[in-house]
Write an enzyme that holds these catalytic residues in place. Structure first.
Site, PDB file in Angstrom:
ATOM      1  CG  ASN A   1       0.696   8.697   3.901  1.00  0.00           C
ATOM      2  OD1 ASN A   1       1.089   8.116   4.914  1.00  0.00           O
ATOM      3  ND2 ASN A   1      -0.050   8.115   2.993  1.00  0.00           N
TER       4      ASN A   1
ATOM      5  CG  ASP B   1       2.947  10.688   0.141  1.00  0.00           C
ATOM      6  OD1 ASP B   1       1.866  11.309   0.088  1.00  0.00           O
ATOM      7  OD2 ASP B   1       3.019   9.447   0.292  1.00  0.00           O
TER       8      ASP B   1
ATOM      9  CG  HIS C   1       2.276  12.574  11.038  1.00  0.00           C
ATOM     10  ND1 HIS C   1       2.378  11.205  10.939  1.00  0.00           N
ATOM     11  CD2 HIS C   1       1.698  12.804  12.248  1.00  0.00           C
ATOM     12  CE1 HIS C   1       1.894  10.644  12.044  1.00  0.00           C
ATOM     13  NE2 HIS C   1       1.464  11.592  12.849  1.00  0.00           N
TER      14      HIS C   1
ATOM     15  CB  CYS D   1      13.182  32.719   8.688  1.00  0.00           C
ATOM     16  SG  CYS D   1      11.783  33.754   9.100  1.00  0.00           S
TER      17      CYS D   1
ATOM     18  CB  CYS E   1      13.191  35.851  12.812  1.00  0.00           C
ATOM     19  SG  CYS E   1      13.307  34.085  12.596  1.00  0.00           S
TER      20      CYS E   1
ATOM     21  N   GLY F   1      -4.423   1.504   5.215  1.00  0.00           N
ATOM     22  CA  GLY F   1      -2.964   1.436   5.086  1.00  0.00           C
ATOM     23  C   GLY F   1      -2.209   2.062   6.238  1.00  0.00           C
ATOM     24  CB  THR F   2      -2.662   3.703   9.186  1.00  0.00           C
ATOM     25  OG1 THR F   2      -1.943   4.091  10.353  1.00  0.00           O
ATOM     26  CG2 THR F   2      -4.126   3.525   9.514  1.00  0.00           C
ATOM     27  CB  SER F   3       0.982   0.178  11.631  1.00  0.00           C
ATOM     28  OG  SER F   3       1.358   1.449  12.089  1.00  0.00           O
TER      29      SER F   3
ATOM     30  CG  ASN G   1      -3.158  -2.930   6.860  1.00  0.00           C
ATOM     31  OD1 ASN G   1      -2.227  -3.533   6.338  1.00  0.00           O
ATOM     32  ND2 ASN G   1      -2.962  -1.954   7.726  1.00  0.00           N
TER      33      ASN G   1
HETATM   34  P1  OAD Z   1       3.380   2.157   8.949  1.00  0.00           P
HETATM   35  O1  OAD Z   1       4.610   1.985   8.075  1.00  0.00           O
HETATM   36  O2  OAD Z   1       3.521   2.023  10.426  1.00  0.00           O
HETATM   37  O3  OAD Z   1       2.248   1.120   8.491  1.00  0.00           O
HETATM   38  C1  OAD Z   1       1.890   0.957   7.137  1.00  0.00           C
HETATM   39  C2  OAD Z   1       0.692   0.027   7.094  1.00  0.00           C
HETATM   40  O4  OAD Z   1       0.284  -0.102   5.737  1.00  0.00           O
HETATM   41  C3  OAD Z   1       0.954  -1.379   7.630  1.00  0.00           C
HETATM   42  O5  OAD Z   1      -0.109  -1.705   8.509  1.00  0.00           O
HETATM   43  C4  OAD Z   1       0.932  -2.261   6.367  1.00  0.00           C
HETATM   44  O6  OAD Z   1       0.375  -3.556   6.636  1.00  0.00           O
HETATM   45  C5  OAD Z   1      -0.016  -1.460   5.476  1.00  0.00           C
HETATM   46  N1  OAD Z   1       0.170  -1.631   4.022  1.00  0.00           N
HETATM   47  C6  OAD Z   1       1.313  -1.819   3.339  1.00  0.00           C
HETATM   48  N2  OAD Z   1       1.082  -1.893   2.020  1.00  0.00           N
HETATM   49  C7  OAD Z   1      -0.256  -1.733   1.853  1.00  0.00           C
HETATM   50  C8  OAD Z   1      -1.133  -1.708   0.725  1.00  0.00           C
HETATM   51  N3  OAD Z   1      -0.660  -1.849  -0.520  1.00  0.00           N
HETATM   52  N4  OAD Z   1      -2.459  -1.529   0.944  1.00  0.00           N
HETATM   53  C9  OAD Z   1      -2.943  -1.396   2.204  1.00  0.00           C
HETATM   54  N5  OAD Z   1      -2.162  -1.411   3.308  1.00  0.00           N
HETATM   55  C10 OAD Z   1      -0.844  -1.583   3.139  1.00  0.00           C
HETATM   56  O7  OAD Z   1       2.762   3.562   8.514  1.00  0.00           O
HETATM   57  P2  OAD Z   1       1.743   4.510   9.245  1.00  0.00           P
HETATM   58  O8  OAD Z   1       0.682   3.743   9.936  1.00  0.00           O
HETATM   59  O9  OAD Z   1       1.396   5.536   8.253  1.00  0.00           O
HETATM   60  O10 OAD Z   1       5.076   9.392  11.663  1.00  0.00           O
HETATM   61  O11 OAD Z   1       2.703   5.143  10.328  1.00  0.00           O
HETATM   62  C11 OAD Z   1       2.259   6.209  11.063  1.00  0.00           C
HETATM   63  C12 OAD Z   1       3.398   7.159  11.359  1.00  0.00           C
HETATM   64  O12 OAD Z   1       4.500   6.486  11.933  1.00  0.00           O
HETATM   65  C13 OAD Z   1       4.011   7.842  10.158  1.00  0.00           C
HETATM   66  O13 OAD Z   1       3.257   8.918   9.687  1.00  0.00           O
HETATM   67  C14 OAD Z   1       5.323   8.309  10.722  1.00  0.00           C
HETATM   68  C15 OAD Z   1       5.746   7.057  11.475  1.00  0.00           C
HETATM   69  O14 OAD Z   1       6.552   7.249  12.540  1.00  0.00           O
HETATM   70  C16 OAD Z   1       5.752  10.545  11.540  1.00  0.00           C
HETATM   71  O15 OAD Z   1       6.545  10.756  10.649  1.00  0.00           O
HETATM   72  C17 OAD Z   1       5.426  11.575  12.585  1.00  0.00           C
END
Ligand code: OAD
Length: 247
Positions: free
Chosen positions: A102, A104, A119, A147, A150, A187-189, A213
């Site tokens: 994240n 944020d 990220h 900047c 430069c 909380g990551t896909s 998740n």
């Molecule tokens: P995703 O949006 O791909 O996945 C979010 C995950 O959180 C999913 O698996 C949801 O099921 C789960 N989720 C949603 N609400 C939840 C909750 N309340 N509690 C637990 N889980 C929950 O996000 P990321 O896996 O973070 O990259 O995605 C990875 C990266 O893909 C991001 O950092 C971004 C994106 O492209 C960049 O910006 C480089």
């Protein structure tokens, strides 16, 4: 919420814990994901076409304004009980690393200290030309500043499509995954590599690996334990179960 005993025991016993978080941890803070943020004026833009070096080169003002808008959404949000539980866990574990995808800054606002940002961070800046970190006392909303060193344009210090992860952050994350005895993946896909490899690296190095998740996804069946519930509810319940009501 029933927390399985093996996890409670490991939380109490572990000396080295690593955690990987993704957008799901911030969902209960109301932080919109990349795509969900595309409302109003921004609805007609594809985020993949705004978050890239090519987009910035072609239209730096547009990309800068999109990031100003995304920062405003995050500034209006607050850390949720899931972020706070992870900050609490860090205070109880000698060797604790929080790896996040994240941008944020909510983990830090919740009190987490040892945070590895794979990220980048929406609130940090660097020069587009020579990569030097840039401190901005006031952040202009309408166009990127220059900047001081430069004269190049200043960009947000985040990872864009087509860019590598910051090498030092990645090395720190892999080292934490390799030496931990407990790895939580929250909380990551689990589809965006190489971050998605971290729980598997931890598991092959002998850690007990847990996914939290709201629903099964790419990691289902690949770790030792899968708990499907919102992180903002499950993590405080996990802390209470392991450490009592003081948690
Ligand atoms: P995703 O949006 O791909 O996945 C979010 C995950 O959180 C999913 O698996 C949801 O099921 C789960 N989720 C949603 N609400 C939840 C909750 N309340 N509690 C637990 N889980 C929950 O996000 P990321 O896996 O973070 O990259 O995605 C990875 C990266 O893909 C991001 O950092 C971004 C994106 O492209 C960049 O910006 C480089």
């Amino acid at each position: 919420m029933k927390i399985p005993d093996p996890l409670i025991e490991r939380l109490r016993r572990s000396q080295r814990v690593a955690v990987l978080t993704g957008a799901g941890v911030s969902a209960e803070s109301g932080v919109p994901t990349f795509r969900d943020a595309q409302t109003g004026l921004w609805a007609r833009y594809d985020p993949a076409e705004l978050a890239s070096p090519e987009a910035f080169r072609a239209n730096p003002t547009l990309v800068w304004q999109w990031y100003a808008y995304r920062r405003s959404l995050v500034e209006a949000a607050a850390p949720n009980p899931g972020h706070l539980a992870l900050a609490d866990l860090e205070r109880r574990i000698a060797d604790f690393t929080l790896i996040t995808q994240n941008v944020d800054d909510l983990h830090r606002r919740a009190g987490s200290r040892n945070v590895v940002e794979l990220h980048g961070n929406l609130f940090r800046y660097r020069c587009f030309d020579d990569d030097t970190p840039v401190e901005l006392v006031t952040v202009p909303q309408d166009a990127p500043p220059r900047c001081a060193r430069c004269g190049g344009l200043v960009r947000p210090d985040v990872v864009w499509f087509g860019e590598w992860l910051p090498p030092q952050a990645w090395r720190t994350a892999v080292a934490a995954a390799e030496r931990c005895d407990l790895f939580l993946c929250i909380g990551t896909s689990g589809v965006v590599r190489p971050a998605a490899d971290l729980p598997l690296i931890a598991r092959s190095a002998g850690a007990y690996t847990v996914e939290i998740n709201i629903a099964p996804g790419a990691l289902d069946g690949q770790l030792d334990l899968h708990l499907y519930a919102p992180a903002g509810q499950l993590l405080p319940a996990m802390m209470s179960a392991a450490f009592g009501d003081a948690a």
